[in-house]
Design a protein around this motif. Sequence first.
Motif, PDB file in Angstrom:
ATOM      1  N   GLU A  91     -36.962  26.694 -84.182  1.00 34.82           N
ATOM      2  CA  GLU A  91     -36.547  27.185 -82.827  1.00 34.82           C
ATOM      3  C   GLU A  91     -36.428  25.815 -81.900  1.00 34.82           C
ATOM      4  O   GLU A  91     -35.572  26.129 -80.888  1.00 34.82           O
ATOM      5  CB  GLU A  91     -37.863  28.155 -82.264  1.00 34.82           C
ATOM      6  N   ALA A  92     -37.350  24.905 -81.632  1.00 34.42           N
ATOM      7  CA  ALA A  92     -36.994  23.916 -80.684  1.00 34.42           C
ATOM      8  C   ALA A  92     -35.725  23.296 -80.875  1.00 34.42           C
ATOM      9  O   ALA A  92     -35.156  22.977 -79.890  1.00 34.42           O
ATOM     10  CB  ALA A  92     -38.364  22.870 -81.021  1.00 34.42           C
ATOM     11  N   VAL A  93     -35.254  23.298 -82.017  1.00 32.31           N
ATOM     12  CA  VAL A  93     -34.008  22.390 -82.344  1.00 32.31           C
ATOM     13  C   VAL A  93     -32.880  23.309 -81.768  1.00 32.31           C
ATOM     14  O   VAL A  93     -32.136  22.898 -81.092  1.00 32.31           O
ATOM     15  CB  VAL A  93     -33.619  22.086 -83.815  1.00 32.31           C
ATOM     16  N   ILE A  94     -33.250  24.784 -82.031  1.00 37.35           N
ATOM     17  CA  ILE A  94     -32.138  25.604 -81.475  1.00 37.35           C
ATOM     18  C   ILE A  94     -31.929  25.565 -79.812  1.00 37.35           C
ATOM     19  O   ILE A  94     -30.974  25.397 -79.219  1.00 37.35           O
ATOM     20  CB  ILE A  94     -32.047  27.073 -82.013  1.00 37.35           C
ATOM     21  N   GLY A  95     -33.301  25.549 -79.438  1.00 36.12           N
ATOM     22  CA  GLY A  95     -33.339  25.496 -77.913  1.00 36.12           C
ATOM     23  C   GLY A  95     -32.765  24.462 -77.355  1.00 36.12           C
ATOM     24  O   GLY A  95     -31.904  24.394 -76.462  1.00 36.12           O
TER      25      GLY A  95
END
Length: 456
Positions: free
Chosen positions: A111-115
């Motif tokens: 999720e952090a990478v997508i954010g």
Amino acid sequence: MVPKILVVDDDRYTRTLIEQMMRKTAEVHLAEDGAAARKLFAAVDFNLVLMDQRLPGDNGLELLREFRARRPNLVAILITGFADVRDAVAAVREGLFDYLTKPFEDLEALEAVIGKALELDRAYREIDSLRNRLATEGAPDVVGQSAAMERLLGQIRQVAGLDTTVLLEGESGTGKDLIAKLIHAWSTRSAKPYLEVNCGGLPESLLESLLFGYEKGAFTGASQANPGYFEKAHGGNLFLDEIADMSPKLQSSLLRVLQDHSFARIGSTQPRTTDFRLICATNRPLADEVKAGRFREDLYYRINVVAVRLPPLRERDGDIIRLAAHFLDHYNTKFGKECGPFTPAAVRALEACRWQGNVRELQHCIERVVALQPGGAIDAIHLSPTTDLRPDDGHPDSPAPAQALAYPDARAEFEREYLRRLLEAAGGNVSEAARLSGIPRQNLYVRMKRWGFVTD
Ligand SMILES: Nc1ncnc2c1ncn2[C@@H]1O[C@H](COP(=O)(O)OP(=O)(O)OP(=O)(O)O)[C@@H](O)[C@H]1O
Ligand SMILES: [Mg+2]
């Protein structure tokens, strides 16, 4: 705005996982193969693409390259198995945002990478919109609020954003160069190159090599290959000034380029494609040139897609004074002076003049006045000696020098004072003084010598 994400993966589990994770914050579109992905990509402006590397019948990395060719700033993440990590690392070097390895173990990290990827997309878009704004801010100052100019600018606003060829017709000095630059600044190509060439100013062979470019050894002196303007203007706008002066041979070559969107450099047969928008200008009505047999009719129809006529200055009610004030301001700043305002008599004289040379003549007139005046109000008397300011209808109250001197003495006195100021404005440089005054250098030199302003 809710970001749009495209997930391309043939594995349903992966698609569903990402969709469930992101659907609260993003609009998630799913594709299970290359064909579906292409279709979606063509229809939707995605903020992020997550692409599986191995797709049935497609290579995900290749597909991403295809997408990025269409949208160089596309932010994308490659989803890859452990076995393919080396490819993915290479892909990141090509400008891909990141890669993720399957199976996903750390969902928070995912999720952090997508954010982060969405943040990057936001930044790209902000820079883009800033660039567009700057480009408009970088547009040249075009002064004019007369009905004729409002009409012209309205037309330019409409056509600038389209990719059509524009033909600018107008007398010398009406602002064709300026409007061509404005079209570029207002176009969607403003961040791309803008190239201009005066077709009247160059011999045929030189103009040809400038436009088409050449290969090494194409002719004597071609010691290395050189791309031409057709190549350099790719993605942007190409301005061909004085198009009516183009030779018949070049007219037919240009016609071919416009028809095929391709050309070959001189000394080569290899066709090269190019994509530029053409802006042309002429101060002789092109239709007349066609009638007289000097301009190809078929080329005329090609470039006469949108014809815009620039009104002569005498048709722009009220703009003469606006322009004069604009140039006064400009040259005051440039020469560090405080000249102005114009006296009512000066305003009358400016308005009464025919301005055969249109805006350029007015500009030079004000440049000379500011260069020569030490400062203070500008009267008609200051305008007339340096300019061919012949009133159209001879205003009865045009001022005359009120000096109690015999005419020859008054004239001599004027000349001495004029030349003194002229030389001062030109920083003692006679060539510059000649340029400012419009008096041929040799002639000026003799006069200056007569008054003892220069010595041998
Ligand atoms: N509306 C305007 N506002 C401010 N400056 C202008 C305007 N129109 C023209 N100018 C200035 O006047 C000068 C002449 O304009 P420009 O060179 O664009 O004319 P042109 O039509 O291309 O002339 P030519 O036919 O001789 O090539 C330039 O310095 C330009 O910046
Ligand atoms: Mg011009």
